[in-house]
Design a protein around this motif. Structure first.
Motif, short mmCIF file in Angstrom:
data_model
loop_
_atom_site.label_atom_id
_atom_site.label_comp_id
_atom_site.label_asym_id
_atom_site.label_seq_id
_atom_site.Cartn_x
_atom_site.Cartn_y
_atom_site.Cartn_z
N SER A 1 -1.37 -6.11 5.77
CA SER A 1 -0.70 -5.48 6.91
C SER A 1 0.79 -5.76 6.97
CB SER A 1 -1.36 -5.95 8.21
OG SER A 1 -1.39 -7.37 8.27
N ASP B 1 -3.66 -2.77 -6.06
CA ASP B 1 -4.26 -1.46 -6.34
C ASP B 1 -5.67 -1.58 -6.88
OD1 ASP B 1 -1.94 -0.27 -5.48
OD2 ASP B 1 -1.15 0.12 -7.50
N ARG C 1 -4.54 0.32 5.40
CA ARG C 1 -3.70 0.98 4.41
C ARG C 1 -2.91 2.15 5.01
NH1 ARG C 1 -7.58 0.76 -1.00
NH2 ARG C 1 -7.50 -1.51 -1.21
N ARG D 1 -6.80 -5.49 2.19
CA ARG D 1 -6.03 -4.86 3.26
C ARG D 1 -4.87 -5.77 3.64
NH1 ARG D 1 -11.19 -2.49 2.31
NH2 ARG D 1 -11.27 -0.50 3.42
N HIS E 1 0.82 -1.22 0.00
CA HIS E 1 0.00 0.00 0.00
C HIS E 1 0.85 1.27 0.00
CE1 HIS E 1 -3.45 -2.51 0.51
NE2 HIS E 1 -3.11 -2.90 1.73
N SER E 2 2.17 1.11 -0.10
CA SER E 2 3.03 2.29 -0.06
C SER E 2 3.95 2.31 -1.28
CB SER E 2 3.89 2.30 1.21
OG SER E 2 5.00 1.44 1.05
N ARG F 1 1.23 2.35 5.34
CA ARG F 1 2.06 3.47 4.88
C ARG F 1 2.88 4.05 6.04
NH1 ARG F 1 -2.49 4.10 1.34
NH2 ARG F 1 -3.65 5.36 2.85
N ASP G 1 -9.95 -4.39 -3.27
CA ASP G 1 -10.16 -3.85 -1.93
C ASP G 1 -9.54 -4.79 -0.90
OD1 ASP G 1 -11.04 -2.19 0.09
OD2 ASP G 1 -12.97 -3.22 0.26
#
Length: 440
Positions: free
Chosen positions: A332, A325, A270, A330, A218-219, A274, A328
């Motif tokens: 971690s 991307d 998310r 998640r 997510h980063s 980050r 949906d």
């Protein structure tokens, strides 16, 4: 139940009918003979650090913790023989006292030596192979109860197979390793934009003795790790006590707390990822190799990992990022990217080719199935071979074309263990069942 067993991650469990703790090859042979008489399967377990069911023992479970001796050391040649149940975290300091070290290690040292080699555990370097390439001889108990040795000159076919044998060919009781003179590592951790790392991936992998990187999907930030080998007598500048305590807090209770928040409130995953990417610390230090290779991993997670030809690494990573991307999901935990030189071990994931290893993780309390399936599908399209000790759902039909010596391995397994006394449901799936398989 008294005999209830779980692996480290908590995703696999067993209730063996009996647990035995043999102290040597003769006691192991007696346990194998008893299992055969009773029509039971028998399986050795190590530290329980595999995420796959490779060591699940629903029949007789052999715990090898009493086989943890340093049997012989030849400091001149570097040849060291240890009991199969020796944990790496105990072996490494023992070697250091004799001026020796493992040529390379993975990033976790909780495994036993036999478990690490049997599942193909590896570190990261384009110049070195996995841990099993350091093996020079093995002592095993076979299904007929005999104790045998194998090496490049003694039963070479068995040696080619048993170094990454999945526990399917026999119970390993002793391991002889080729060690090297004790050495240090100069380590540099640095944050870099992931686009920059992907643009220079081959250069970074080849320019360093050891290179790997971590990337939160997510980063746009990654943590690169570069290790340079140094003589053991170099000045050591280990991580200070304050920095160590801070790491333990951030990577232990602190990260656990963030993961629990993400589990309860998925929308926070998310931004947490980050934040974690930005919090990864840049630092530089020098210490003995075994103190740097292995890291503490106190927060429990689930993991899959596939080896693909290294020339496909950038394309595969970009596909994974694109999938994340577009969905949906998640996530971690970061992706971990490593490199390993090719070897000649029949079921090694590096057999016959230089590989990039892409490992995908998820916090153990969070959904993982869709993400892991996507990673498996993407990496399989590039000829991906799953790490035998990590999560995947492939079977023998899917795996056979990915290994040049798959049928050679199965034929040897069928010859040595026709009743499948060393099998379990996982091995039945990934290798196919033995011709006269026991039902238990």
């Amino acid at each position: 139940m008294a005999n209830a067993w779980r692996n480290w991650a908590g995703n696999e469990q067993a209730h063996p009918v009996r647990v035995a703790r043999p102290a040597d090859a003769d006691e192991t042979a007696a346990e194998v003979a008893a299992a055969l008489r009773n029509g039971q399967r028998i399986k050795a377990i190590g530290s329980g650090h595999s995420f796959s069911p490779v060591a699940v023992a629903p029949g007789v479970q052999l715990q090898l913790d009493r086989m943890n001796r340093l049997i012989s050391v030849d400091a001149a040649t570097g040849l060291v023989t240890v009991g199969a149940g020796m944990p790496l975290r105990e072996l490494n300091p023992l070697l250091a006292r004799h001026g020796l070290a493992m040529e390379i290690l993975g990033d976790i040292d909780r495994q036993t030596i036999s478990g690490a080699i049997s599942t193909g555990t590896h570190g990261s370097s384009t110049r070195f192979g996995g841990i099993a390439t350091q093996v020079r001889a093995l002592e095993l108990v076979l299904a007929d109860g005999t104790v045998t040795r194998c090496s490049p000159t003694e039963r070479p076919d068995l040696f080619a197979a048993a170094r990454v044998g999945l526990g399917a060919l026999g119970i390993i009781t002793e391991v002889t390793l080729q060690c090297v003179p004790l050495y240090a590592l100069h380590a540099v951790d640095a944050r870099q934009p992931v686009a920059e790392v992907l643009g220079r991936l081959d250069e970074l992998a080849d320019a360093n003795d050891h290179f790997e990187f971590f990337w939160f999907p997510h980063s746009e930030v990654s943590l690169t790790r570069r290790f340079t080998r140094r003589p053991a007598d170099v000045e050591l500048t280990p991580i200070g006590a304050l920095s160590t305590r801070l790491d333990e807090l951030l990577n232990g209770p602190g990260f656990e707390a963030l993961c629990r928040v993400g589990t309860r409130f998925p929308a926070t995953v998310r931004p947490i990822a980050r934040f974690a990417a930005r919090a990864m610390s840049a630092r530089e230090w020098t210490d003995l190799s075994y103190r740097i290779f292995a890291s503490s991993r106190p927060v429990r997670f689930l993991e899959g990992e596939f080896a693909i030809p290294r020339e496909h690494a950038v394309d595969a990573l970009r596909e994974i990022k694109d999938w994340v991307d577009r969905h949906d999901e998640r996530i971690s935990f970061p992706l971990e990217v490593r490199f390993v030189a090719q070897d000649d071990i029949w079921l090694s994931t590096a057999q016959g080719r230089a590989n990039c290893y892409i490992a995908f993780h998820q916090y153990h309390r969070m959904p993982y199935q869709r993400y892991f399936r996507a990673c498996q599908d993407i990496l399989s399209a590039y000829g991906g071979r799953p790490h035998w000790g990590k999560m995947h759902d492939l079977d023998a039909t899917a795996l056979r074309p990915r290994y040049e010596h798959f049928d050679d391995f199965v034929a040897l397994r069928d010859k040595l263990d026709p009743s499948g006394v060393f099998a379990n449901p996982y091995l039945d799936r990934v290798l196919g069942t033995a011709p006269e398989a026991l039902s238990s």
